[in-house]
Design a protein around this motif. Structure first.
Motif, PDB file in Angstrom:
ATOM      1  N   PRO A   1       0.832  -1.212   0.000  1.00 38.51           N
ATOM      2  CA  PRO A   1       0.000   0.000   0.000  1.00 38.51           C
ATOM      3  C   PRO A   1       0.863   1.257   0.000  1.00 38.51           C
ATOM      4  CG  PRO A   1      -0.864  -1.592   1.564  1.00 38.51           C
ATOM      5  CD  PRO A   1       0.452  -2.138   1.083  1.00 38.51           C
TER       6      PRO A   1
ATOM      7  N   VAL B   1      -4.733   0.589   2.614  1.00 35.64           N
ATOM      8  CA  VAL B   1      -5.770  -0.314   3.123  1.00 35.64           C
ATOM      9  C   VAL B   1      -6.511   0.411   4.223  1.00 35.64           C
ATOM     10  CG1 VAL B   1      -6.252  -2.497   4.274  1.00 35.64           C
ATOM     11  CG2 VAL B   1      -4.467  -2.378   2.516  1.00 35.64           C
TER      12      VAL B   1
ATOM     13  N   ARG C   1      -6.933  -8.092   0.978  1.00 35.32           N
ATOM     14  CA  ARG C   1      -5.884  -7.106   1.299  1.00 35.32           C
ATOM     15  C   ARG C   1      -5.888  -6.777   2.792  1.00 35.32           C
ATOM     16  NH1 ARG C   1      -5.334  -1.668  -1.289  1.00 35.32           N
ATOM     17  NH2 ARG C   1      -3.085  -1.957  -1.429  1.00 35.32           N
ATOM     18  N   ILE C   2      -7.069  -6.613   3.351  1.00 39.36           N
ATOM     19  CA  ILE C   2      -7.166  -6.327   4.781  1.00 39.36           C
ATOM     20  C   ILE C   2      -6.565  -7.482   5.584  1.00 39.36           C
ATOM     21  CG2 ILE C   2      -8.778  -6.025   6.708  1.00 39.36           C
ATOM     22  CD1 ILE C   2     -10.645  -4.555   4.744  1.00 39.36           C
TER      23      ILE C   2
END
Length: 223
Positions: free
Chosen positions: A36, A82, A170-171
């Motif tokens: 990110p 994120v 992604r989290i």
């Protein structure tokens, strides 16, 4: 350390260069191979992936729509951050649509797809991962979800769920080092895949819902 066996592809293999570039970049962003906030350099990525700049630029435009990259005038393009505040919104949509996809897949999957689902279930049940292989396990998670979405035989539902599953993954990847065990989360897929393959739509829907809600609960515990 032995690598985990690779999962079979969950998506069709006959791809244009633009589509292939899109999928490779998408998964690099999802798995945080591109972190990110990292800058997105189309020339560098084209050289790294073995594509021309044009398909990579087309892929980047699509990734903006997916909220995986963002462009700023005179600054350039970057991987999006994120945002954990989006967890509730993403989960709300997935809690409605994941059970729908699982139920549809249980009803509509053809014989070849049902066998593929069972093959993946067997592969997951035989895993003996170490804690250090958590990131590799998340690739299994992506494969399972994409197989079920494809088996649901609704391309609009499939596209929507892939987008939100990508954001959820992604989290998860960002907090992997804080999560006690990923193998339990992946192991939940065995019963789900079997329910879909057996045509048990009600059970498949229930298990899909449980999987999404347990994901959110796990993330909230470590935030």
């Amino acid at each position: 350390m032995n690598a985990l066996p690779a999962m079979p592809p969950a998506e069709d293999e006959t791809l244009s260069q633009a589509e292939a570039a899109y999928r490779q970049l998408r998964d690099k962003l999802i798995m945080l191979d591109i972190r990110p906030g990292d800058p997105i350099n189309d020339g560098q990525l084209a050289a790294e992936l073995g594509f021309g700049r044009t398909p990579v630029r087309e892929a980047i435009k699509r990734l903006e729509v997916d909220h995986l990259v963002v462009s700023y005038p005179r600054r350039g393009t970057f991987a999006t951050t994120v945002d954990f505040t989006e967890l509730a919104d993403v989960s709300e949509i997935r809690e409605l649509l994941e059970p729908l996809a699982a139920r549809r897949a249980a009803k509509r999957a053809n014989a070849a797809m049902r066998e593929e689902l069972l093959d993946v279930a067997r592969a997951i049940s035989e895993l003996a991962p170490t804690p250090a292989q958590s990131r590799e396990l998340m690739r299994y998670d992506l494969t399972v979800h994409r197989l079920i979405y494809r088996a649901a035989a609704n391309p609009h539902l499939e596209d929507t769920l892939i987008r939100y599953d990508n954001l959820a993954t992604r989290i998860w990847c960002l907090v992997l080092d804080k999560v006690p065990s990923v193998s339990g989360h992946i192991g939940e897929h065995v019963d789900l895949l079997k329910a879909v393959a057996d045509g048990d739509a009600d059970k498949a829907g229930e298990l899909a819902l449980h999987h999404v809600t347990s994901f959110e609960e796990t993330i909230r515990k470590v935030l």
